[in-house]
Enzyme design. Structure first.
Site, PDB file in Angstrom:
ATOM      1  N   GLY A 132       0.840  -1.187   0.000  1.00 36.98           N
ATOM      2  CA  GLY A 132       0.000   0.000   0.000  1.00 36.98           C
ATOM      3  C   GLY A 132       0.871   1.231   0.000  1.00 36.98           C
ATOM      4  O   GLY A 132       1.314   1.713  -1.042  1.00 36.98           O
ATOM      5  N   GLY A 243      -3.199  14.734  -6.755  1.00 34.56           N
ATOM      6  CA  GLY A 243      -4.110  13.788  -6.123  1.00 34.56           C
ATOM      7  C   GLY A 243      -4.498  14.211  -4.723  1.00 34.56           C
ATOM      8  O   GLY A 243      -5.666  14.101  -4.322  1.00 34.56           O
ATOM      9  N   ILE A 338     -25.409  17.358  16.545  1.00 26.45           N
ATOM     10  CA  ILE A 338     -26.437  18.400  16.489  1.00 26.45           C
ATOM     11  C   ILE A 338     -27.801  17.808  16.140  1.00 26.45           C
ATOM     12  O   ILE A 338     -28.842  18.252  16.637  1.00 26.45           O
ATOM     13  CB  ILE A 338     -26.017  19.503  15.501  1.00 26.45           C
ATOM     14  CG1 ILE A 338     -24.841  20.309  16.091  1.00 26.45           C
ATOM     15  CG2 ILE A 338     -27.184  20.423  15.153  1.00 26.45           C
ATOM     16  CD1 ILE A 338     -24.196  21.270  15.128  1.00 26.45           C
ATOM     17  N   GLU A 364      -4.978   8.027  -1.173  1.00 20.11           N
ATOM     18  CA  GLU A 364      -4.007   9.052  -1.617  1.00 20.11           C
ATOM     19  C   GLU A 364      -2.999   9.371  -0.509  1.00 20.11           C
ATOM     20  O   GLU A 364      -2.518  10.494  -0.398  1.00 20.11           O
ATOM     21  CB  GLU A 364      -4.729  10.338  -2.062  1.00 20.11           C
ATOM     22  CG  GLU A 364      -5.350  10.244  -3.439  1.00 20.11           C
ATOM     23  CD  GLU A 364      -4.330  10.228  -4.565  1.00 20.11           C
ATOM     24  OE1 GLU A 364      -3.141  10.502  -4.320  1.00 20.11           O
ATOM     25  OE2 GLU A 364      -4.727   9.926  -5.698  1.00 20.11           O
TER      26      GLU A 364
END
Length: 385
Positions: A132, A243, A338, A364
């Site tokens: 990766g 990217g 909220i 990325e």
């Protein structure tokens, strides 16, 4: 007096993307998530509006302006549908980008116009099950035999994997050369031996098709080689700035959608005979959310301006991506808070925005990788002063 920081072209592109997002994406994003697929008509419209060719010059059929306009457009698309922004970002930055920057004239002529106009969607096949962040640790092999390359291996987490017609594939061509032995290839996805796995079932961006790719004696001619042999790693890393600017802008769009939903809800929800926005605890959260979104946008547009001027901005892009991605999760978490219990229901969009935001800290380059790059640059500069 409010100072408008954008040119007429940038505002036009922003407004075009905003109108499209509000009319076509926001009303359909929930259903597309359930379907696991972005409607083909919406992708076609993206291409017709020029939003899929923003990194491609006019001479190759694109609609290039600059990276600030690109960031503005990605933000608007992400505010409407985060999955569509993922498709757009990957297709533009690591689909069109490598061909534009490293392709031969013939390769550009063959692919870029169709890609820029959305007739062909691209994908980027780098990550593998064991590789990766360590991008050079590839197991996929490409063997040259009688003028043909034969590729074998597997790729993981390929965005647009099912939809794409063109893939940028990285493989080891010269194992003995280490990092210098990786090459890039342009491979049509209907090539025999290019096998697409089922779409992954993900926490968020579920309408974006993310697949594994299996290369089983996938054979292409020598003209499929992208750039010089052995320059694959350089090609893979060449568009980190663009990217990361794109993902930062996506994170801002997701956060803004969560914020706008929370703001609207707070003005309509009443407790103890008044709007909940009138309570200090809620108004303080809204103030913090708005401030964080604006800070992330400033970081992102600073990196975008540098990139547009051809100035190296890797550190700035990393800072923008790091801050915007972590900000998005925090803002969307507050948006759920909220909403109270309703925010935890799929009936309300903030639940989806929160899930969509999480991936921006991973793809990325993870937040850990961003910090590594930022710190390395910081320490290198400090050692020379």
């Amino acid at each position: 007096m409010h100072l408008d920081l954008y040119t007429d072209d940038q505002r036009m592109i922003r407004d075009t993307a905003r109108d499209f997002a509000r009319q076509e994406l926001t009303p359909n994003a929930g259903q597309w998530e359930r379907d696991g697929w972005i409607a083909n008509a919406a992708v076609t419209k993206l291409g017709e509006l020029g939003l899929l060719g923003m990194m491609v010059p006019d001479e190759w059929g694109g609609s290039y302006t600059d990276y600030t306009a690109y960031a503005l457009a990605i933000e608007e698309i992400a505010a409407g549908c985060a999955s569509t922004a993922t498709l757009m970002s990957v297709h533009s930055s690591v689909g069109c980008g490598p061909i534009l920057n490293y392709g031969s004239v013939e390769q550009k002529r063959r692919y870029l116009s169709d890609m820029a106009q959305g007739r062909i969607i691209g994908c980027f096949c780098l990550t593998e099950p064991q590789a990766g962040s360590e991008a050079h640790n590839l197991k996929t092999r490409a063997l040259l035999q009688e003028g043909h390359w034969i590729l074998n291996g597997s790729k993981q987490f390929v965005t647009n994997g099912k939809r794409a017609k063109i893939a940028i594939v990285f493989a080891v061509t010269d194992p003995e050369l280490g990092k210098k032995g990786i090459s890039a290839f342009i491979i049509p996805t209907d090539t025999p031996g290019f096998n697409v796995g089922r779409p992954e079932h993900k926490m968020g961006i579920r309408a974006s098709d993310t697949c594994a790719i299996i290369l089983d004696n996938c054979t292409v001619t020598n003209d499929a080689l992208l750039g010089p042999r052995g320059k694959g790693l350089a090609i893979a890393l060449s568009n980190l700035e663009g990217g990361r600017i794109g993902i930062a802008a996506q994170a801002i769009g997701i956060a803004r959608a969560g914020f706008e939903a929370a703001l609207s809800y707070s003005k309509n929800r009443r407790q103890f005979s008044k709007q909940i926005s009138e309570f200090g605890s809620i108004s303080n959260m809204l103030a913090d959310m708005q401030t964080s979104i604006n800070a992330a946008r400033l970081l992102t547009h600073q990196a975008a301006r540098l990139r547009s001027q051809g100035i190296s901005c890797l550190t700035e892009a990393c800072q923008a991506k790091l801050y915007a991605s972590e900000m998005a999760e925090q803002v969307c978490s507050k948006a759920i808070q909220i909403h109270g219990g309703y925010g935890y229901l799929e009936d309300y969009s903030v639940e989806r925005h929160y899930r969509d935001a999480r991936i921006t800290q991973i793809y990325e380059g993870t937040s850990e990788i961003q910090r590594l790059v930022i710190a390395r640059e910081l320490l290198e500069k400090s050692s020379t002063t």
